[in-house]
Design an enzyme around this catalytic site. Structure first.
Site, PDB file in Angstrom:
ATOM      1  N   HIS A 140       1.119  -1.205  -0.104  1.00 25.62           N
ATOM      2  CA  HIS A 140      -0.095  -0.135   0.597  1.00 25.62           C
ATOM      3  C   HIS A 140       1.023   0.577  -0.184  1.00 25.62           C
ATOM      4  CE1 HIS A 140      -3.317   2.806   1.902  1.00 25.62           C
ATOM      5  NE2 HIS A 140      -2.409   3.432   1.894  1.00 25.62           N
ATOM      6  N   GLU A 141       1.786   1.294   0.606  1.00 25.61           N
ATOM      7  CA  GLU A 141       2.660   2.046   1.098  1.00 25.61           C
ATOM      8  C   GLU A 141       3.867   2.684  -0.553  1.00 25.61           C
ATOM      9  OE1 GLU A 141       2.590   4.815   2.991  1.00 25.61           O
ATOM     10  OE2 GLU A 141       0.563   3.342   3.940  1.00 25.61           O
ATOM     11  N   HIS A 144       1.979   4.451  -2.996  1.00 21.48           N
ATOM     12  CA  HIS A 144       1.756   6.041  -3.003  1.00 21.48           C
ATOM     13  C   HIS A 144       2.951   6.656  -3.879  1.00 21.48           C
ATOM     14  CE1 HIS A 144      -1.764   6.189  -0.795  1.00 21.48           C
ATOM     15  NE2 HIS A 144      -1.126   5.626   0.823  1.00 21.48           N
ATOM     16  N   GLU A 215      -6.684   7.132  -1.267  1.00 24.54           N
ATOM     17  CA  GLU A 215      -5.868   5.014  -0.143  1.00 24.54           C
ATOM     18  C   GLU A 215      -6.605   4.539  -0.764  1.00 24.54           C
ATOM     19  OE1 GLU A 215      -4.336   5.516   2.520  1.00 24.54           O
ATOM     20  OE2 GLU A 215      -3.698   7.553   2.508  1.00 24.54           O
TER      21      GLU A 215
END
Length: 304
Positions: A140-141, A144, A215
């Site tokens: 997930h990070e 980004h 997100e």
């Protein structure tokens, strides 16, 4: 550079529109300050200096604020191994790896581009998550970073920071500026306060709208890259539940960086604050991951 994280045209469009609108707001804000303060040199120099500092040093500022430190492979071999594997899978440069000693379970990514990025996790997160869950959070990070929305949020948040600093500057100018120009000073003070408050409110809403969508985009990209949306959903549930049990007073420092976190540090009863959150609700994120799980034909939670 293009990674194997699935691109999201809606995210790219939203980032472009947000930056365009904030750019217009920024130009109007600077112009208004020049007129009110009658010193374009002072306003421009301060604005450019702060924007440059925010862009170039955002990673160091975030790490310092969250008590994070860069860690080498010898110190955290398993963490490095997971990030190495994900970066190879995504075909992207490996970011700097950092760890914060905070007990609050969370993670964040920062940096101006994929070649100058940092991914930081807290010791609280490392202690609570299973390997598959940690992989989902790190994916997930990394998404980004790959989608470059970390840099966009960093630049976008600058305007609100600048508006807040201008309010403080105006306040102290009024407080210590002397009394011979009381009426003029009071008028300028009120005008600057009004303009800054309006700019802060508009930038706040624009950033929240972009942040909530990014997100969801990161959840989707991470689930599709790892092929295990249920592991990410499990991590979300576990982390959100543990943060909710931490007293709000212990989360106040962390809340300033909510836009960068895996899940916001909202404390026990977020109440009306949930409507202005930087993240979509836990229920919305889990529902989205459930749909992806069905699409991928994931047999069972934690399954391959």
């Amino acid at each position: 550079m293009h990674s194997r994280f699935r691109s999201d045209r809606r995210l790219t469009t939203r980032m472009g529109v947000t930056l365009f609108l904030l750019g217009l707001l920024y130009v109007g804000f600077v112009a208004a300050l020049i007129v009110l303060l009658k010193s374009w040199v002072l306003v421009v120099v301060i604005a450019v200096a702060l924007l440059g500092a925010q862009y170039w040093f955002s990673d160091r500022i975030a790490l310092y604020a969250m008590r994070g430190r860069v860690v080498e492979r010898e110190e955290y071999p398993e963490l490095h191994a997971v990030i190495d594997r994900l970066c190879a899978l995504a075909d992207m440069p490996k970011p700097i790896v950092a760890v914060s000693g905070m007990d609050m379970p969370n993670a964040f990514a920062t940096g101006r581009n994929p070649d100058h990025a940092v991914v930081c996790v807290t010791t609280g997160l490392l202690r609570r998550l299973e390997p598959a869950e940690l992989e989902g959070v790190l994916a997930h990070e990394l998404s980004h970073v790959a989608h470059k929305d970390v840099a966009v949020i960093t630049v976008a948040s600058f305007l609100g920071v600048l508006a807040g600093l201008i309010v403080r500057f105006a306040f102290y100018s009024q407080l210590f500026g002397g009394g011979r120009r009381d009426q003029n000073t009071a008028a300028v003070f009120a005008a600057v306060m009004g303009v800054s408050a309006a700019v802060y409110a508009i930038s706040f809403l624009l950033i929240r709208a972009l942040s909530r969508y990014r997100e969801l985009a990161a959840d989707r990209a991470a689930a599709q890259l790892t092929g295990r949306p249920s592991a990410l959903a499990s991590a979300l549930t576990k982390v959100s539940g543990d943060i909710a049990r931490i007293p709000t007073k212990d989360l106040r420092t962390a809340q300033a960086f909510n836009a960068f976190y895996f899940t916001p540090a909202l404390g026990r009863e977020p109440g009306i604050a949930r409507y202005f959150s930087t993240h979509p609700s836990l229920e919305q994120r889990l529902a989205e991951l459930g749909r992806i799980s069905v699409e991928l034909g994931e047999a069972a939670p934690g399954g391959a």
